[in-house]
Design a protein around this motif. Structure first.
Motif, short mmCIF file in Angstrom:
data_model
loop_
_atom_site.label_atom_id
_atom_site.label_comp_id
_atom_site.label_asym_id
_atom_site.label_seq_id
_atom_site.Cartn_x
_atom_site.Cartn_y
_atom_site.Cartn_z
N MET A 1 -18.91 -2.36 -1.00
CA MET A 1 -17.62 -2.54 -0.35
C MET A 1 -17.87 -2.99 1.09
O MET A 1 -18.74 -2.47 1.77
CB MET A 1 -16.84 -1.23 -0.38
N ALA A 2 -17.08 -3.92 1.56
CA ALA A 2 -17.24 -4.47 2.90
C ALA A 2 -16.86 -3.44 3.95
O ALA A 2 -16.02 -2.57 3.72
CB ALA A 2 -16.37 -5.71 3.06
N ALA A 3 -17.49 -3.55 5.10
CA ALA A 3 -17.16 -2.65 6.22
C ALA A 3 -15.71 -2.85 6.60
O ALA A 3 -15.18 -3.96 6.57
CB ALA A 3 -18.07 -2.96 7.41
N GLY A 4 -15.05 -1.75 6.95
CA GLY A 4 -13.65 -1.82 7.35
C GLY A 4 -12.68 -1.89 6.19
O GLY A 4 -11.50 -2.13 6.39
N THR A 5 -13.18 -1.67 4.98
CA THR A 5 -12.28 -1.64 3.82
C THR A 5 -12.33 -0.27 3.17
O THR A 5 -13.26 0.50 3.39
CB THR A 5 -12.67 -2.72 2.78
N ILE A 6 -11.32 -0.01 2.37
CA ILE A 6 -11.26 1.26 1.64
C ILE A 6 -11.03 0.96 0.17
O ILE A 6 -10.60 -0.12 -0.19
CB ILE A 6 -10.15 2.18 2.19
N HIS A 100 -2.88 -3.29 1.68
CA HIS A 100 -4.21 -3.90 1.76
C HIS A 100 -5.28 -2.82 1.93
O HIS A 100 -5.07 -1.84 2.63
CB HIS A 100 -4.28 -4.86 2.95
N PRO A 101 -6.44 -3.03 1.36
CA PRO A 101 -7.53 -2.07 1.51
C PRO A 101 -8.29 -2.26 2.82
O PRO A 101 -9.51 -2.18 2.86
CB PRO A 101 -8.41 -2.35 0.28
N LEU A 102 -7.56 -2.53 3.88
CA LEU A 102 -8.15 -2.70 5.20
C LEU A 102 -7.94 -1.41 5.99
O LEU A 102 -6.82 -0.93 6.10
CB LEU A 102 -7.48 -3.86 5.94
N ALA A 103 -8.99 -0.90 6.57
CA ALA A 103 -8.90 0.35 7.32
C ALA A 103 -8.26 0.11 8.69
O ALA A 103 -8.91 0.22 9.73
CB ALA A 103 -10.28 0.98 7.45
N LYS A 104 -6.99 -0.25 8.66
CA LYS A 104 -6.24 -0.53 9.89
C LYS A 104 -4.99 0.33 9.93
O LYS A 104 -4.32 0.54 8.91
CB LYS A 104 -5.83 -2.01 9.95
N ALA A 105 -4.65 0.79 11.13
CA ALA A 105 -3.48 1.66 11.31
C ALA A 105 -2.20 1.00 10.83
O ALA A 105 -1.30 1.67 10.33
CB ALA A 105 -3.36 2.07 12.78
N VAL A 108 -0.67 1.77 7.42
CA VAL A 108 0.09 3.00 7.22
C VAL A 108 1.60 2.70 7.15
O VAL A 108 2.35 3.39 6.46
CB VAL A 108 -0.22 4.02 8.35
N LEU A 109 2.02 1.62 7.79
CA LEU A 109 3.43 1.24 7.77
C LEU A 109 3.88 0.87 6.35
O LEU A 109 5.05 1.04 6.01
CB LEU A 109 3.70 0.09 8.74
N HIS A 110 2.96 0.36 5.52
CA HIS A 110 3.30 0.07 4.13
C HIS A 110 3.55 1.34 3.34
O HIS A 110 4.32 1.34 2.38
CB HIS A 110 2.19 -0.73 3.45
N ILE A 111 2.89 2.40 3.72
CA ILE A 111 3.02 3.67 3.00
C ILE A 111 4.22 4.46 3.51
O ILE A 111 5.03 4.95 2.73
CB ILE A 111 1.73 4.52 3.15
N LEU A 112 4.34 4.59 4.83
CA LEU A 112 5.36 5.47 5.42
C LEU A 112 6.57 4.75 5.99
O LEU A 112 7.58 5.39 6.29
CB LEU A 112 4.72 6.32 6.52
N GLY A 113 6.48 3.44 6.13
CA GLY A 113 7.61 2.67 6.67
C GLY A 113 8.91 2.83 5.91
O GLY A 113 9.98 2.94 6.52
N PRO A 114 8.87 2.84 4.57
CA PRO A 114 10.13 3.01 3.85
C PRO A 114 10.86 4.31 4.23
O PRO A 114 12.07 4.31 4.43
CB PRO A 114 9.71 3.02 2.38
N HIS A 156 -4.65 6.89 11.73
CA HIS A 156 -3.30 7.38 12.00
C HIS A 156 -2.36 6.20 12.28
O HIS A 156 -2.80 5.13 12.71
CB HIS A 156 -3.30 8.34 13.19
N ALA A 157 -1.07 6.43 12.05
CA ALA A 157 -0.05 5.39 12.27
C ALA A 157 -0.16 4.83 13.69
O ALA A 157 -0.50 5.56 14.63
CB ALA A 157 1.35 5.97 12.04
N PRO A 158 0.14 3.54 13.85
CA PRO A 158 -0.01 2.91 15.16
C PRO A 158 1.05 3.37 16.15
O PRO A 158 2.11 3.87 15.78
CB PRO A 158 0.15 1.41 14.85
#
Length: 178
Positions: A1-6, A100-105, A108-114, A156-158
């Motif tokens: 798996m590439a760095a920075g991905t989950i 996206h499987p990118l380890a970026k804050a 989190v908006l895709h998960i908790l934004g709704p 954590h969320a941005p």
């Protein structure tokens, strides 16, 4: 798996999309009261729900998110703040299928934004900040172990993003193990 991905499985994406749809759904009534003839936000939430139930992840889900985005813009431009936040909740619900499987804050908006946008829509509709916090508490209860597991793989969320961002961070903090 590439760095920075989950790692994210399709089953996990379905769980996240189902959670997102369930969190966004309560705000639909606010949008539909303002725009009873506009089916776009409902279609976006339905697309997320159908994906969560096992349908393929297709361009139709993305198209429904873009259509709900236009509904958001139209209600925002018309000064219908609560309805516009309800439409944003729908946009975010459909977008959850494309987490996206990118380890970026920002992911989190895709998960908790709704949940956050639905809570803000409810606050704006009622004029009572507690009603939005109550919706976050409901959203917290809807987050099963898979959703929490996926969430905790991301930072954590941005910061920023106004009240919706604040609500996102409150929910984020309440779902992560202490």
């Amino acid at each position: 798996m590439a760095a920075g991905t989950i790692e994210l499985s399709m089953a996990e994406l379905r769980e996240v999309a189902g959670y997102a749809a369930a969190c966004a759904h309560p705000a639909l009534a606010i949008f539909e009261r303002a725009r009873p003839d506009d089916p776009r936000p409902r279609a976006a939430i339905d697309a997320a729900r159908v994906f969560a139930e096992g349908a393929r992840r297709t361009k139709a889900i993305r198209d429904s998110a873009w259509a709900a985005q236009r509904a958001y813009q139209e209600t925002r431009d018309a000064g219908q703040a609560a309805a516009s936040e309800a439409a944003r909740a729908a946009v975010a619900a459909a977008s959850a299928a494309f987490l996206h499987p990118l380890a970026k804050a920002t992911q989190v908006l895709h998960i908790l934004g709704p949940a956050a946008h639905a809570a803000l829509a409810i606050e704006l509709d009622t004029g009572d900040p507690q009603s939005g916090l109550d919706h976050l508490e409901t959203a917290r209860g809807l987050a099963g172990p898979v959703v929490v597991s996926v969430l905790t793989r991301y930072p954590h969320a941005p910061s920023g993003r106004g009240r919706a961002g604040e609500l996102t961070r409150l929910l984020d903090a309440s779902l992560r193990p202490r």
